[in-house]
Motif scaffolding. Structure first.
Motif, PDB file in Angstrom:
ATOM      1  N   TYR A 244       0.836  -1.199   0.000  1.00 15.62           N
ATOM      2  CA  TYR A 244       0.000   0.000   0.000  1.00 15.62           C
ATOM      3  C   TYR A 244       0.873   1.253   0.000  1.00 15.62           C
ATOM      4  O   TYR A 244       2.063   1.208   0.340  1.00 15.62           O
ATOM      5  CB  TYR A 244      -0.928  -0.020   1.221  1.00 15.62           C
ATOM      6  N   SER A 291      -2.168  -1.435  -3.746  1.00 13.64           N
ATOM      7  CA  SER A 291      -3.526  -1.886  -3.472  1.00 13.64           C
ATOM      8  C   SER A 291      -4.268  -0.827  -2.667  1.00 13.64           C
ATOM      9  O   SER A 291      -3.661   0.044  -2.040  1.00 13.64           O
ATOM     10  CB  SER A 291      -3.511  -3.208  -2.701  1.00 13.64           C
ATOM     11  N   SER A 292      -5.588  -0.923  -2.659  1.00 14.51           N
ATOM     12  CA  SER A 292      -6.442  -0.045  -1.859  1.00 14.51           C
ATOM     13  C   SER A 292      -7.172  -0.883  -0.825  1.00 14.51           C
ATOM     14  O   SER A 292      -7.578  -2.024  -1.104  1.00 14.51           O
ATOM     15  CB  SER A 292      -7.457   0.678  -2.753  1.00 14.51           C
ATOM     16  N   TRP A 293      -7.348  -0.326   0.349  1.00 17.30           N
ATOM     17  CA  TRP A 293      -8.043  -1.051   1.405  1.00 17.30           C
ATOM     18  C   TRP A 293      -9.526  -1.182   1.080  1.00 17.30           C
ATOM     19  O   TRP A 293     -10.161  -0.228   0.638  1.00 17.30           O
ATOM     20  CB  TRP A 293      -7.888  -0.339   2.742  1.00 17.30           C
TER      21      TRP A 293
END
Length: 318
Positions: A244, A291-293
């Motif tokens: 991230y 990536s995105s949460w």
């Protein structure tokens, strides 16, 4: 010389570079055909002009039949649809006697010739690797007995017959859910040892170590060489690894021993970070791979369950 192919876009470019450089580090004699699934990925790789690598663009690869199904599939589903077609394109375009497809999130620790020597000694035309799931993570019924991660085809009648059948099935149906005994491009392989002549299933346990099976192996650093159960580790599949923008590292959804984190994941994370920095220095446009949460309730509940089961491998610093 061994011929390999892979496919990825800019989101997996740092992983692909780490995989390529790990192959170089083993000293094996190879050539890697990279099918770049977006223009940024192709442009950067061609600018880097890496040895032992040929870059193939979508414009050079895609045919009418692939383009017909492309609109109805997600990015991941389309990549899965294309895997068998990438293999066939490489065999034909570059007039290869055989080729091995590699997932971009593999990392090699010793010469893959050990795996291919077993394949060649078998006299077979297709090489499959099993998932070899740890019992508690066995997903064979839905995800398949075999993993696409490292799959070899000879350019002969038996190899092309199996490959052609696979290509047709993936054009018909290749989606990221289980339906009528199918899942993506992978579940189709379950029947191959009985369906096609000349299929060999890899027995070398050093090929196919992954987060879903590493629990049943003893991983050691033996005189600066990684081994599992005293057998040289050839490659590890870093499935599920995410990183991230704030520096957080997510090692995936499986229980991992501290030795596995120390010997495999820490060096891999460092290699990915180095590759990301290199790519950012090469292109001001490069901001891919992160990536995105998922902030949904179901995702939060899943993370809680992982914590309770000791499978929450998320670190601010590793």
């Amino acid at each position: 010389m061994n011929s390999f192919c892979t496919l990825f876009d800019a989101n997996y470019l740092s992983r692909g570079l780490v995989m390529y450089r790990s192959l170089l580090a083993t000293g094996t004699d190879f050539h890697l055909y990279v099918y770049a699934f977006d223009d940024l990925c192709a442009d950067i790789l061609r600018c880097m002009n890496l040895p032992r690598m040929t870059v193939v663009t979508l414009q050079e690869f895609e045919d009418e039949r692939l383009l017909v199904v492309k609109a109805g599939r997600s990015k991941v589903e389309y990549c899965w649809t294309c895997t068998s077609h990438v293999i066939g394109h490489a065999l034909k375009t570059f007039a290869l006697a055989e080729i091995t497809y590699l997932d971009a999130d593999l990392c090699f620790y010793s010469d893959p010739a050990a795996l291919l020597d077993e394949f060649h000694a078998s006299g077979a035309s297709v090489l499959l690797t099993e998932h070899r799931y740890t019992f508690i993570y066995n997903q064979s019924k839905k995800s398949g007995v075999y993993c696409i991660q490292f799959i070899t085809f000879r350019n002969d009648q038996n190899g092309l017959s199996a490959l052609g059948w696979w290509q047709e099935r993936c054009l018909e149906w290749c989606f990221a859910f289980f339906e009528d005994g199918k899942f993506g491009d992978q579940k189709y392989l379950d029947s191959w040892p009985e369906r096609f002549p000349g299929v060999h299933v890899l027995s070398h346990i050093g090929g196919g170590a992954a987060p879903w099976n590493i629990q049943k192996y003893t991983l050691q650093n033996d005189e600066h060489r990684l081994t599992i159960n005293d057998v040289p580790l050839v490659f590890y599949h870093f499935h599920g690894y995410k990183f991230y923008r704030d520096g957080t590292q997510n090692l995936g959804d499986y229980w991992l021993r501290s030795s596995v984190i120390d010997l495999l994941y820490r060096p891999y994370v460092c290699a990915i970070q180095s590759a990301q920095q290199e790519l950012c220095s090469l292109s001001k446009e490069f901001s891919h791979g992160y990536s995105s949460w998922d902030t949904s309730f179901s995702a939060a509940f899943s993370r809680l369950k992982r914590k309770l089961k000791g499978e929450y491998n998320v670190y601010k610093q590793l």
